[in-house]
Design a protein around this motif. Structure first.
Motif, PDB file in Angstrom:
ATOM      1  N   ALA A 145      14.891  -2.814  -4.907  1.00 18.92           N
ATOM      2  CA  ALA A 145      14.448  -3.190  -3.423  1.00 18.92           C
ATOM      3  C   ALA A 145      13.946  -2.036  -2.962  1.00 18.92           C
ATOM      4  CB  ALA A 145      16.020  -3.561  -2.800  1.00 18.92           C
ATOM      5  N   GLY A 146      13.302  -0.821  -3.645  1.00 15.59           N
ATOM      6  CA  GLY A 146      12.533   0.074  -2.913  1.00 15.59           C
ATOM      7  C   GLY A 146      11.313  -0.362  -2.330  1.00 15.59           C
ATOM      8  N   HIS A 147      10.363   0.748  -2.186  1.00 16.71           N
ATOM      9  CA  HIS A 147       9.165   0.214  -1.660  1.00 16.71           C
ATOM     10  C   HIS A 147       8.308  -0.927  -2.228  1.00 16.71           C
ATOM     11  CE1 HIS A 147       8.964   3.352   1.421  1.00 16.71           C
ATOM     12  NE2 HIS A 147       9.033   4.288   0.692  1.00 16.71           N
ATOM     13  N   LEU A 148       8.227  -0.851  -3.465  1.00 26.65           N
ATOM     14  CA  LEU A 148       7.514  -1.678  -4.295  1.00 26.65           C
ATOM     15  C   LEU A 148       8.232  -3.168  -4.390  1.00 26.65           C
ATOM     16  CD1 LEU A 148       5.317  -2.604  -6.200  1.00 26.65           C
ATOM     17  CD2 LEU A 148       6.184  -1.607  -8.035  1.00 26.65           C
ATOM     18  N   GLY A 149       9.586  -2.987  -4.650  1.00 26.12           N
ATOM     19  CA  GLY A 149      10.517  -4.262  -4.842  1.00 26.12           C
ATOM     20  C   GLY A 149      10.149  -4.981  -3.345  1.00 26.12           C
ATOM     21  N   SER A 150      10.240  -4.202  -2.128  1.00 26.93           N
ATOM     22  CA  SER A 150      10.307  -4.855  -0.964  1.00 26.93           C
ATOM     23  C   SER A 150       8.905  -5.591  -0.765  1.00 26.93           C
ATOM     24  CB  SER A 150      10.678  -3.755  -0.145  1.00 26.93           C
ATOM     25  OG  SER A 150      11.966  -3.085   0.129  1.00 26.93           O
ATOM     26  N   ALA A 151       7.897  -4.713  -1.083  1.00 24.02           N
ATOM     27  CA  ALA A 151       6.588  -5.298  -0.719  1.00 24.02           C
ATOM     28  C   ALA A 151       6.488  -6.538  -1.923  1.00 24.02           C
ATOM     29  CB  ALA A 151       5.516  -4.392  -1.494  1.00 24.02           C
ATOM     30  N   LEU A 152       7.119  -6.588  -3.025  1.00 23.73           N
ATOM     31  CA  LEU A 152       6.898  -7.853  -3.771  1.00 23.73           C
ATOM     32  C   LEU A 152       7.611  -8.988  -3.246  1.00 23.73           C
ATOM     33  CD1 LEU A 152       7.080  -6.182  -7.203  1.00 23.73           C
ATOM     34  CD2 LEU A 152       5.049  -7.058  -6.254  1.00 23.73           C
ATOM     35  N   ALA A 153       8.926  -8.774  -2.718  1.00 29.85           N
ATOM     36  CA  ALA A 153       9.929  -9.728  -2.162  1.00 29.85           C
ATOM     37  C   ALA A 153       9.368 -10.383  -0.967  1.00 29.85           C
ATOM     38  CB  ALA A 153      11.224  -9.035  -1.777  1.00 29.85           C
ATOM     39  N   GLY A 154       8.337  -9.749  -0.383  1.00 28.33           N
ATOM     40  CA  GLY A 154       7.804 -10.294   0.755  1.00 28.33           C
ATOM     41  C   GLY A 154       6.647 -10.908   0.659  1.00 28.33           C
ATOM     42  N   TYR A 155       6.236 -10.884  -0.808  1.00 29.63           N
ATOM     43  CA  TYR A 155       4.957 -11.791  -1.101  1.00 29.63           C
ATOM     44  C   TYR A 155       5.257 -13.452  -0.693  1.00 29.63           C
ATOM     45  CZ  TYR A 155       1.714 -14.194  -4.133  1.00 29.63           C
ATOM     46  OH  TYR A 155       0.758 -14.969  -4.796  1.00 29.63           O
TER      47      TYR A 155
ATOM     48  N   ILE B 106      11.349  -9.726 -12.534  1.00 34.37           N
ATOM     49  CA  ILE B 106      10.730  -8.701 -12.153  1.00 34.37           C
ATOM     50  C   ILE B 106      11.182  -7.233 -12.202  1.00 34.37           C
ATOM     51  CG2 ILE B 106       9.094  -7.810 -10.398  1.00 34.37           C
ATOM     52  CD1 ILE B 106       9.017 -10.674  -9.274  1.00 34.37           C
ATOM     53  N   LEU B 107      10.819  -6.149 -12.703  1.00 32.96           N
ATOM     54  CA  LEU B 107      11.424  -5.192 -12.553  1.00 32.96           C
ATOM     55  C   LEU B 107      10.603  -3.879 -11.924  1.00 32.96           C
ATOM     56  CD1 LEU B 107      13.803  -4.399 -14.696  1.00 32.96           C
ATOM     57  CD2 LEU B 107      12.374  -3.690 -16.512  1.00 32.96           C
ATOM     58  N   ALA B 108      11.256  -3.729 -10.893  1.00 29.64           N
ATOM     59  CA  ALA B 108      10.690  -2.668  -9.926  1.00 29.64           C
ATOM     60  C   ALA B 108      11.584  -1.495  -9.756  1.00 29.64           C
ATOM     61  CB  ALA B 108      10.338  -3.449  -8.698  1.00 29.64           C
ATOM     62  N   VAL B 109      12.066  -0.856 -10.807  1.00 24.32           N
ATOM     63  CA  VAL B 109      12.965   0.188 -10.671  1.00 24.32           C
ATOM     64  C   VAL B 109      12.165   1.464 -11.174  1.00 24.32           C
ATOM     65  CG1 VAL B 109      15.023  -1.447 -11.102  1.00 24.32           C
ATOM     66  CG2 VAL B 109      13.713  -0.322 -13.036  1.00 24.32           C
ATOM     67  N   PRO B 110      12.825   2.659 -10.954  1.00 26.43           N
ATOM     68  CA  PRO B 110      12.483   3.943 -11.556  1.00 26.43           C
ATOM     69  C   PRO B 110      12.342   3.800 -12.963  1.00 26.43           C
ATOM     70  CG  PRO B 110      14.240   4.239 -10.005  1.00 26.43           C
ATOM     71  CD  PRO B 110      14.201   2.802 -10.089  1.00 26.43           C
ATOM     72  N   THR B 111      11.403   4.488 -13.479  1.00 24.70           N
ATOM     73  CA  THR B 111      10.915   4.374 -14.871  1.00 24.70           C
ATOM     74  C   THR B 111      12.001   4.771 -15.808  1.00 24.70           C
ATOM     75  OG1 THR B 111       8.656   5.289 -14.423  1.00 24.70           O
ATOM     76  CG2 THR B 111       9.290   5.575 -16.607  1.00 24.70           C
ATOM     77  N   GLY B 112      13.012   5.790 -15.298  1.00 26.43           N
ATOM     78  CA  GLY B 112      14.138   6.181 -16.213  1.00 26.43           C
ATOM     79  C   GLY B 112      15.090   4.959 -16.500  1.00 26.43           C
ATOM     80  N   ALA B 113      15.421   4.007 -15.534  1.00 27.19           N
ATOM     81  CA  ALA B 113      16.167   2.866 -15.318  1.00 27.19           C
ATOM     82  C   ALA B 113      15.523   1.927 -16.295  1.00 27.19           C
ATOM     83  CB  ALA B 113      16.517   2.465 -14.083  1.00 27.19           C
ATOM     84  N   ALA B 114      14.130   1.575 -16.406  1.00 29.90           N
ATOM     85  CA  ALA B 114      13.875   0.431 -16.624  1.00 29.90           C
ATOM     86  C   ALA B 114      14.058  -0.192 -18.106  1.00 29.90           C
ATOM     87  CB  ALA B 114      12.038   0.432 -16.900  1.00 29.90           C
ATOM     88  N   GLN B 115      14.130   0.602 -19.077  1.00 26.93           N
ATOM     89  CA  GLN B 115      14.625   0.074 -20.413  1.00 26.93           C
ATOM     90  C   GLN B 115      16.258  -0.535 -20.276  1.00 26.93           C
ATOM     91  OE1 GLN B 115      12.956  -0.380 -23.280  1.00 26.93           O
ATOM     92  NE2 GLN B 115      14.773  -1.222 -24.000  1.00 26.93           N
ATOM     93  N   SER B 116      17.051   0.256 -19.761  1.00 27.04           N
ATOM     94  CA  SER B 116      18.335  -0.041 -19.741  1.00 27.04           C
ATOM     95  C   SER B 116      18.638  -1.433 -18.907  1.00 27.04           C
ATOM     96  CB  SER B 116      19.534   0.853 -19.254  1.00 27.04           C
ATOM     97  OG  SER B 116      19.224   1.277 -18.067  1.00 27.04           O
ATOM     98  N   VAL B 117      17.829  -1.522 -17.735  1.00 32.09           N
ATOM     99  CA  VAL B 117      17.969  -2.638 -16.951  1.00 32.09           C
ATOM    100  C   VAL B 117      17.404  -3.857 -17.652  1.00 32.09           C
ATOM    101  CG1 VAL B 117      17.246  -3.718 -14.840  1.00 32.09           C
ATOM    102  CG2 VAL B 117      18.074  -1.457 -14.680  1.00 32.09           C
TER     103      VAL B 117
ATOM    104  N   GLY C 136       0.737  -1.297  -0.027  1.00 33.58           N
ATOM    105  CA  GLY C 136      -0.164   0.088  -0.025  1.00 33.58           C
ATOM    106  C   GLY C 136       0.923   1.255  -0.072  1.00 33.58           C
ATOM    107  N   SER C 137       1.949   1.236   0.853  1.00 28.04           N
ATOM    108  CA  SER C 137       2.862   2.421   0.744  1.00 28.04           C
ATOM    109  C   SER C 137       3.636   2.694  -0.358  1.00 28.04           C
ATOM    110  CB  SER C 137       3.853   2.226   1.833  1.00 28.04           C
ATOM    111  OG  SER C 137       3.217   1.814   3.034  1.00 28.04           O
ATOM    112  N   ALA C 138       3.835   1.722  -1.186  1.00 25.84           N
ATOM    113  CA  ALA C 138       4.472   1.560  -2.569  1.00 25.84           C
ATOM    114  C   ALA C 138       3.526   2.441  -3.491  1.00 25.84           C
ATOM    115  CB  ALA C 138       5.060   0.313  -2.939  1.00 25.84           C
ATOM    116  N   LEU C 139       2.292   1.753  -3.462  1.00 27.57           N
ATOM    117  CA  LEU C 139       1.295   2.326  -4.410  1.00 27.57           C
ATOM    118  C   LEU C 139       0.901   3.641  -4.197  1.00 27.57           C
ATOM    119  CD1 LEU C 139      -1.140  -0.924  -4.394  1.00 27.57           C
ATOM    120  CD2 LEU C 139       0.537  -0.018  -5.987  1.00 27.57           C
ATOM    121  N   ALA C 140       0.829   4.030  -2.736  1.00 26.97           N
ATOM    122  CA  ALA C 140       0.617   5.438  -2.308  1.00 26.97           C
ATOM    123  C   ALA C 140       1.699   6.360  -2.865  1.00 26.97           C
ATOM    124  CB  ALA C 140       0.362   5.561  -0.805  1.00 26.97           C
TER     125      ALA C 140
END
Lengths: 225, 225
Positions: free
Chosen positions: B97-107, B156-167, A101-105
């Motif tokens: 491994a930011g907010h979103l990546g962390s959430a996904l890793a915890g799935y 899984i790609l959970a990086v900032p938009t600007g980095a997505a294509q090159s990663v 939720g935090s990531a989405l917010a």
DNA sequence: TAGATTGTTAATCGATTAACAATC
DNA sequence: TAGATTGTTAATCGATTAACAATC
């Protein structure tokens, strides 16, 4: 007439609707770089659609292009926003202020895309009062009041699997008509309510099939790009 | 023959493949509650598919059911896992491994569903060494080595938009064949690589259309459930 | 045997593609 | 005028639905 799934007036098919957001995103990018006109061939290239599908999709929104010239970027943006119901920002309620939720917010694209995060709710008292994006986490007890006050019709569900169905029911009872569900469970909702599900496993399993499928076949030579 | 998109042997259509994970999830739930046999009607109800579509989908996997009886739950689970290429756990690399990546890793559903999170990578030195799910965050400099060592084909790609294509390009060069992209950008990848995109705005915009569409029509009476 | 349920066929429905006339 | 590009039509393709014979 068995199931008139098409809306009143708007003759847009389901696949067309699902492609419109992609067009909108590409158009924002074009507008950002000062482009005022675009052809179906160029927009198709940017979005991965075929030019024919693109022209057909856009034709459904009205007389937007000019033969021999192309489409005006700004006009297209307006027409698609209107078709999607995003001319006025749509308030969105997010339930769940955990990791996901935090990531989405924190997603930085709400306002730019006709959406406005109007509230974040959670059941954990320790999270209440904390900032998430531009708003402060409220108690889930305020769910009904919040949805009503904002006249929200869209909600995001980022709660534990076990809580998803009951929270969904409360949201629907309060007036929510579109639910984006991140919990890995099939929600049961009444007719007239739309659920879209985002599930990590489902997506990865579909990808697993495609990569497994593309093993080198019985013919020895690998396909060239 | 213009575009033989179907794989070698496996005659599964795209819509069929996209429904299989849903069946698998419902079957896990049934198996968990000790159910050993299920009819197409019941499984259809649980997954929202129609019984006819369900039987057709399953028929494509082999002779799995018995007329007059139904489908054995365990056999069905095995057959679907096999069709998706999940008999052996698929290693999955997560970048970001930011907010979103962390959430996904915890799935908490990777192992149960034929998937195994084998690495989490990030460019931020402050995150390296931290735990995410069952693994420790590594430097993105180790991307190529990690993908190769794990023989991973899914990422899984959970990086900032600007980095997505090159990663994405680095992942593909290292051997990744299926990419789940959470960045709001259309990735360009070579043929043979599949991208699935999960975008918050896109999903909400589609929902916005549906809720806008279902306004009460010109007829006064609201539709009854 | 009788009832149930699959696997499969034929009919329907809907979307995409290709082509081109209209028109800028 | 000539070149370009849309909007639209007809043809193709593919998926879903409905029905039922096969079979447990």
């Amino acid at each position: 007439m068995t199931d008139p799934r098409r809306g009143p007036g708007t003759g847009l098919s389901r696949p067309t609707v699902s492609r419109l957001p992609g067009y909108l995103r590409a158009l924002s990018s074009l507008a950002g770089s000062g482009t005022v006109r675009v052809s179906s061939a160029e927009l198709a290239r940017l979005t991965g659609a075929s030019p024919a599908v693109l022209r057909r999709d856009l034709a459904g929104l009205g007389q937007l292009g000019r033969r021999g010239v192309g489409y005006p970027v700004a006009t297209l943006q307006q027409a698609i926003s209107q078709a999607l119901g995003l001319v006025e920002d749509q308030p969105v309620v997010l339930v769940g202020a955990g990791h996901l939720g935090s990531a989405l917010a924190g997603y930085a694209g709400f306002e730019d895309r006709g959406l406005r995060l109007c509230a974040v709710l959670d059941a954990d008292p320790r999270l209440i009062g904390q900032r998430r994006g531009a708003v402060v986490v409220q108690s889930i007890d305020e769910l009904e009041d919040t949805v009503t006050a904002a006249a929200a019709r869209l909600a995001i569900l980022a709660v534990p699997t076990g809580a998803a169905q009951s929270v969904a029911e409360r949201l629907v009872a309060a007036g929510i008509r579109g639910l984006l569900n991140f919990a890995p469970v099939d929600l049961a909702v009444p007719a007239g309510v739309t659920v879209r599900a985002v599930d990590l496993s489902t997506e990865l399993q579909i990808l697993a099939f495609h990569q497994a499928e593309l093993r080198p076949g019985p013919t020895g030579a690998p396909p060239s790009p």
